[in-house]
Design a protein around this motif. Structure first.
Motif: not given
Length: 186
Positions: A133-158
């Protein structure tokens, strides 16, 4: 049908504290007795560049029929079905993860396997199409999917949802299995 999973984060430091709450009457009286109750307080102290499981993937209650079907649990918790699978109640929950990185840091997320088998009293069932559940959503696989941590504090949840393949005449009972999520900070 319930699934649980394992994951591969850096070690998380946990702090646990328990406290006792004692209730006693202000004045001694034969009609009043001392009572006590216990509660538990938990805390998770994260070290930088770590993550942990908040909740397990749970497809909820399902009724199988004479024909096969699927149950899709979206990252937002929405359940849909196809074929002979009937949804009962609203008790499905996506898996949930949280962690601590640094702002604008990139992270790769991947699965240990693109599908898993969950087992129980009947034929095993396949779980596939793990979706983050990201923006946009993505199907996960054994091939890595790259995301960027957007919060100013560096915390995240998904959240992570998936699709469950329910067999024709699937035996009633609890089914469980594990899946691995790997997160690499870049």
């Amino acid at each position: 049908m319930r699934t649980s999973h394992i994951f591969c984060p850096l070690p998380v430091q946990r702090g646990f504290a328990a406290f006792a709450l004692l209730l006693a009457p202000a004045a001694a009286s034969p009609a009043l007795a001392q009572t006590g109750a216990q509660g538990q307080a938990d805390a998770i102290v994260l070290r930088p560049l770590s993550f942990f499981r908040v909740g397990d993937l749970d497809f909820g209650s399902i009724i199988a029929s004479g024909s096969a079907g699927t149950v899709r649990l979206a990252p937002d918790g929405t359940r849909t079905r196809t074929g002979g699978a009937t949804l009962v109640g609203n008790d499905g929950e996506p898996a949930r993860f949280a962690g601590l990185g640094t702002p604008n840091r990139q992270v790769n997320i991947s699965l240990g396997s693109n599908s898993i088998w969950i087992t129980g009293p009947g034929q095993r069932m396949r779980v596939r199409d793990f979706e983050i559940g990201s923006t946009p959503t993505a199907i996960l696989s054994t091939t890595p999917t790259r995301f960027t941590i957007a919060s100013a504090q560096g915390n995240y949840n998904f959240p992570v949802g998936a699709t469950l393949e329910v067999g024709a005449n699937q035996a009633p009972g609890d089914y469980a299995g594990t899946f691995t999520i790997t997160l690499n900070y870049l």
